[in-house]
Each structure stands twice: as C-alpha cells, then as structure tokens.
Design a protein around this motif. Structure first.
Motif, PDB file in Angstrom:
ATOM      1  N   GLN A  89       0.810  -1.233   0.000  1.00 47.09           N
ATOM      2  CA  GLN A  89       0.000   0.000   0.000  1.00 47.09           C
ATOM      3  C   GLN A  89       0.834   1.269   0.000  1.00 47.09           C
ATOM      4  OE1 GLN A  89      -2.232  -1.325   3.707  1.00 47.09           O
ATOM      5  NE2 GLN A  89      -3.925  -0.424   2.550  1.00 47.09           N
ATOM      6  N   ILE A  90       2.141   1.162   0.181  1.00 46.18           N
ATOM      7  CA  ILE A  90       2.961   2.320   0.527  1.00 46.18           C
ATOM      8  C   ILE A  90       3.849   2.770  -0.633  1.00 46.18           C
ATOM      9  CG2 ILE A  90       4.757   3.184   2.089  1.00 46.18           C
ATOM     10  CD1 ILE A  90       3.701   1.125   4.131  1.00 46.18           C
ATOM     11  N   THR A  91       3.863   4.068  -0.862  1.00 44.56           N
ATOM     12  CA  THR A  91       4.803   4.715  -1.769  1.00 44.56           C
ATOM     13  C   THR A  91       5.548   5.781  -0.976  1.00 44.56           C
ATOM     14  OG1 THR A  91       3.252   4.431  -3.606  1.00 44.56           O
ATOM     15  CG2 THR A  91       5.095   5.946  -3.955  1.00 44.56           C
ATOM     16  N   LEU A 211      -5.608   6.569   6.991  1.00 46.06           N
ATOM     17  CA  LEU A 211      -4.879   5.315   6.808  1.00 46.06           C
ATOM     18  C   LEU A 211      -5.764   4.107   7.083  1.00 46.06           C
ATOM     19  CD1 LEU A 211      -1.444   6.223   8.462  1.00 46.06           C
ATOM     20  CD2 LEU A 211      -2.227   6.600   6.109  1.00 46.06           C
ATOM     21  N   ALA A 212      -6.718   4.269   7.979  1.00 50.47           N
ATOM     22  CA  ALA A 212      -7.625   3.168   8.299  1.00 50.47           C
ATOM     23  C   ALA A 212      -8.761   3.034   7.291  1.00 50.47           C
ATOM     24  CB  ALA A 212      -8.200   3.367   9.704  1.00 50.47           C
ATOM     25  N   LEU A 213      -8.938   4.037   6.432  1.00 54.34           N
ATOM     26  CA  LEU A 213     -10.052   4.030   5.486  1.00 54.34           C
ATOM     27  C   LEU A 213      -9.675   3.502   4.100  1.00 54.34           C
ATOM     28  CD1 LEU A 213     -11.675   7.508   6.271  1.00 54.34           C
ATOM     29  CD2 LEU A 213     -12.508   5.248   6.964  1.00 54.34           C
ATOM     30  N   VAL A 214      -8.379   3.341   3.853  1.00 46.25           N
ATOM     31  CA  VAL A 214      -7.939   2.978   2.504  1.00 46.25           C
ATOM     32  C   VAL A 214      -8.481   1.625   2.066  1.00 46.25           C
ATOM     33  CG1 VAL A 214      -5.914   2.437   1.098  1.00 46.25           C
ATOM     34  CG2 VAL A 214      -5.917   4.473   2.541  1.00 46.25           C
ATOM     35  N   LYS A 215      -8.507   0.643   2.951  1.00 49.19           N
ATOM     36  CA  LYS A 215      -9.012  -0.683   2.568  1.00 49.19           C
ATOM     37  C   LYS A 215     -10.512  -0.647   2.270  1.00 49.19           C
ATOM     38  CE  LYS A 215      -5.474  -3.521   4.768  1.00 49.19           C
ATOM     39  NZ  LYS A 215      -5.159  -4.580   5.765  1.00 49.19           N
ATOM     40  N   LEU A 220      -9.277   5.823  -2.606  1.00 44.45           N
ATOM     41  CA  LEU A 220      -8.716   6.804  -1.685  1.00 44.45           C
ATOM     42  C   LEU A 220      -7.193   6.673  -1.640  1.00 44.45           C
ATOM     43  CD1 LEU A 220      -9.165   8.982   0.539  1.00 44.45           C
ATOM     44  CD2 LEU A 220      -9.328   7.085   2.190  1.00 44.45           C
ATOM     45  N   ILE A 221      -6.504   7.801  -1.766  1.00 38.45           N
ATOM     46  CA  ILE A 221      -5.054   7.878  -1.605  1.00 38.45           C
ATOM     47  C   ILE A 221      -4.776   8.848  -0.461  1.00 38.45           C
ATOM     48  CG2 ILE A 221      -2.837   8.356  -2.698  1.00 38.45           C
ATOM     49  CD1 ILE A 221      -4.261   8.152  -5.417  1.00 38.45           C
ATOM     50  N   PRO A 244      -3.219  -1.307  -3.577  1.00 37.99           N
ATOM     51  CA  PRO A 244      -1.971  -1.795  -4.187  1.00 37.99           C
ATOM     52  C   PRO A 244      -1.865  -1.543  -5.688  1.00 37.99           C
ATOM     53  CG  PRO A 244      -2.746  -3.386  -2.580  1.00 37.99           C
ATOM     54  CD  PRO A 244      -3.818  -2.337  -2.690  1.00 37.99           C
ATOM     55  N   ALA A 245      -2.979  -1.565  -6.402  1.00 39.12           N
ATOM     56  CA  ALA A 245      -2.921  -1.287  -7.839  1.00 39.12           C
ATOM     57  C   ALA A 245      -2.489   0.146  -8.100  1.00 39.12           C
ATOM     58  CB  ALA A 245      -4.274  -1.553  -8.480  1.00 39.12           C
ATOM     59  N   ILE A 246      -2.954   1.073  -7.251  1.00 43.05           N
ATOM     60  CA  ILE A 246      -2.549   2.472  -7.380  1.00 43.05           C
ATOM     61  C   ILE A 246      -1.093   2.635  -6.969  1.00 43.05           C
ATOM     62  CG2 ILE A 246      -2.907   4.796  -6.437  1.00 43.05           C
ATOM     63  CD1 ILE A 246      -5.893   4.136  -6.302  1.00 43.05           C
ATOM     64  N   THR A 247      -0.708   1.972  -5.878  1.00 42.64           N
ATOM     65  CA  THR A 247       0.679   2.020  -5.429  1.00 42.64           C
ATOM     66  C   THR A 247       1.623   1.560  -6.530  1.00 42.64           C
ATOM     67  OG1 THR A 247      -0.003   1.595  -3.147  1.00 42.64           O
ATOM     68  CG2 THR A 247       2.306   1.198  -3.679  1.00 42.64           C
ATOM     69  N   ASP A 248       1.272   0.500  -7.208  1.00 42.99           N
ATOM     70  CA  ASP A 248       2.100  -0.014  -8.302  1.00 42.99           C
ATOM     71  C   ASP A 248       2.281   1.038  -9.394  1.00 42.99           C
ATOM     72  OD1 ASP A 248       3.404  -2.135  -9.970  1.00 42.99           O
ATOM     73  OD2 ASP A 248       1.605  -1.838 -11.188  1.00 42.99           O
TER      74      ASP A 248
END
Length: 367
Positions: A89-91, A211-215, A220-221, A244-248
């Motif tokens: 999830q992290i960039t 951070l708790a709402l992303v899943k 949401l970013i 994760p698709a956005i993180t990628d």
C-alpha cells in the motif's frame, strides 16, 4: 541566434508561477542586517529534532558513498508496524509534495479535471497546471472544505479530488462521518487524495484516520509527511497509502532513490519515538492556547485551527503588517497567494517565540 524557450515548454508550465516558500532566516539576515530572528512561517516543529533521529543520521554517515535502498524497505516496514498497513500500500516520497506531484503525473492529462476547495493548499493548482489538466475550484464554507460544493463541481472529466484535512492554510477540518458520506457518494473512477500532513495534531474521536479508510475505499489515496509533527522538514520524507494497484502505478512514475538514506533512517527513528511525538502535540496545544488568547486580547479575528498554525484576520491588508514584523525579526506568512489578503498565517512556536510574536504584532499594529 535567439530562441523563445518559454514557447518550447509545455503549455501548463508556461503560465506557472513558482511556489513561494516561507522566507528563510538567512535571507532576512542578509536583507536587513539583523539577527536573533524567529521564523513562524512554514509550520515547522519548534521542538527541534528527536534525539533518536539525530543518532540514526549519525549512524548513516559511514555509508555516505552508497545509494539508499530505492525500495525503502526498512521505512516501509516501520510504517506498516506503526499504522497496521501492508507493504503493497505504501509509496515513499521526497516529502508529501513529491507524492502529490507523482499522483498528478500518474492520473491527470489535458483532458482531465481536478477538483479542490477554495483556500486549499497552493501546491494543488501548481501540480495540476504543470501537467496541462484543468483545475476546478469549489467554494469554501467557513474557510474550509464544503464537500457538497465539491460534489457539485464534479463532471465527467473529473479524475482527482484533493482534500487537505486539516486544511492548509486555514486549519479547518472535516469529520469522519462527513468524509465517509462523501466517499460513499463517489464513483470508483474518481480518486480522492486525502492530504493528512497535519493529522497528528488533530486526532480526536470525530476526526477521520485516512490510513484506516484505505481498505474500505479503494479510490482513496492518503498522503502523510514527516516534515511537521515528526520534525524532519529539512530531510524531505513522506509517504502515501493506497490500493496496491494504485501504489504499483505510482512506483512506476517515482524516481529511483527519491528518498535519501538519512531521511529514511531518521523517519524510522521518529516512528519509534512516541515520547517525542507526544511532547510535540502537547507543546502545540499549549502554544495554540497562548496565541489565541493573545490574538483575542488584541481584538483580532482568527480561523479556529486543528493544525500547528493559526490564521489571523488583520481586518486590513496584511502585507504591510507582515513587512513590519520582518523588521522586528519575526517571519510569518502572508496569504495573498491564497486570496486571503487580510490574513497572516502564524506557526505555533515555543512559549518564548509565541510571546515575542505577540509583542511584535501588538507593537506594529499600534504604529
């Protein structure tokens, strides 16, 4: 041979004006030949860095000839442990500004629109314009985000929505219920960038924790920074959390080694120094009370703030007052660039810095 190099630039860049940072202390020393200056302009942590961060930087010096870990594995692990997240999830970014630009470059083009609020962070229009996309500004409500107005500004061309919570430069907030209702109303193909640069100062039961709402919300970013409450502004390190698709996708655009070794080591140390963060937040709360009391005693208005700064309504053009404060050795932030020409934004400092600012402000407005 001459050439119009401006004409060679991308159309969006041709009209850009550079970001105006807070005046550095060294610059004011050169201009006025004065010393003993205090800077309350850039929302920096007045506490000084965490001793654990300093120790971590010193340990990294021996590896100065080596490139940093481009994937930032240790910092990502520390972020995951601190906030119950997944590595995918992290960039990592060179400050959260870097991430705002990465997101914009990844998802916007000249056929797209981005929506953000009036009086929102000035970087949003800069990064949108740089890629040639269109900015749509929704009217604010009480100097803060009006989510209904933002909803009404959405069109079939909308790709990104920027929301700063707390907002810079006004310090206003939206609640968790308000944010979730807004996110529930959006189609999946509109991405919301929740800029939580000041979230550590505003955590209470009503506030959202992005951070708790992303899943729950895959569109949401969330962006965070170590420049404010964690006291690492000079090192420039931040992170975003997303599907994760956005993180990628973001990591495809992200430059290699965009966060240096010292920044990553210091950020890990700060995440492990909960006492430092608690001290920072407590000092800010005390300073906020000190400044609001002093402002009220001078009969000035202000925007109630949940961040580490307060925006004061001078009741007249603020730029001359800002310039007079410079001669008193006090640097604050005029807000003409935000279309708030009567306002000054003041960072919460130490008790002595706050006292000096209040005395200087009282002096210059009585002149």
């Amino acid at each position: 041979m001459s050439c119009d190099y401006v004409a060679l630039a991308n159309s969006g860049v041709q009209q850009l004006k550079p970001y105006q940072a807070g005046k550095p202390i060294e610059e004011l020393e050169r201009e006025l030949g004065i010393s003993n200056i205090i800077k309350l302009a850039s929302n920096e942590n007045p506490l000084g860095p965490s001793p654990k961060a300093i120790a971590a930087i010193q340990q990294e010096i021996a590896e100065l000839t080596r490139y940093p870990d481009s994937n930032g594995h240790q910092l990502k692990q520390a972020i995951c442990q601190s906030f119950d997240l997944d590595l995918a999830q992290i960039t990592l970014g060179n400050g959260s500004n870097d991430l705002l630009e990465l997101i914009t470059r990844t998802f916007l083009n000249p056929a797209c629109e981005a929506v953000y609020s009036e009086f929102a962070f000035v970087v949003y229009p800069l990064v949108v314009q740089a890629v040639g996309a269109k900015s749509v500004v929704a009217p604010a409500k009480d100097f803060g985000h009006n989510l209904q107005a933002i909803s009404e500004a959405i069109s079939e061309k909308t790709r990104l929505i920027f929301i700063a919570n707390p907002n810079n430069p006004t310090g206003t907030v939206i609640t968790n219920d308000e944010l979730c209702a807004f996110l529930d109303s959006l189609p999946a193909n509109i991405l919301v960038v929740l800029d939580e640069a000041y979230s550590e100062y505003a955590m209470d039961a009503a506030m959202p924790n992005g951070l708790a709402l992303v899943k729950r919300y895959p569109n949401l970013i969330v962006t965070r920074t170590f420049s404010k409450a964690y006291g690492l502004a000079a090192l420039r390190v931040g992170f975003s959390v997303s599907n994760p698709a956005i993180t990628d996708l973001l990591n495809r655009v992200r430059q290699p080694f965009n966060v240096n070794s010292f920044a990553m080591a210091a950020a890990v140390a700060c995440l492990n120094d909960t006492d430092y963060l608690a001290h920072t937040v407590a000092l800010n709360a005390q300073g906020m009370q000190q400044l609001t009391k002093g402002i009220q005693q001078m009969g000035l208005g202000y925007i109630p703030s949940k961040a580490n700064f307060i925006t004061i309504d001078m009741g007249e053009e603020a730029l001359p007052i800002y310039q007079k404060l410079l001669h008193e050795g006090v640097i604050v932030r005029p807000l003409g660039v935000y279309n708030l020409p009567n306002h000054l934004r003041v960072t919460i400092g130490t008790e002595s810095e706050n006292t000096r600012f209040l005395l200087a402000l009282k002096k210059v407005i009585q002149c």
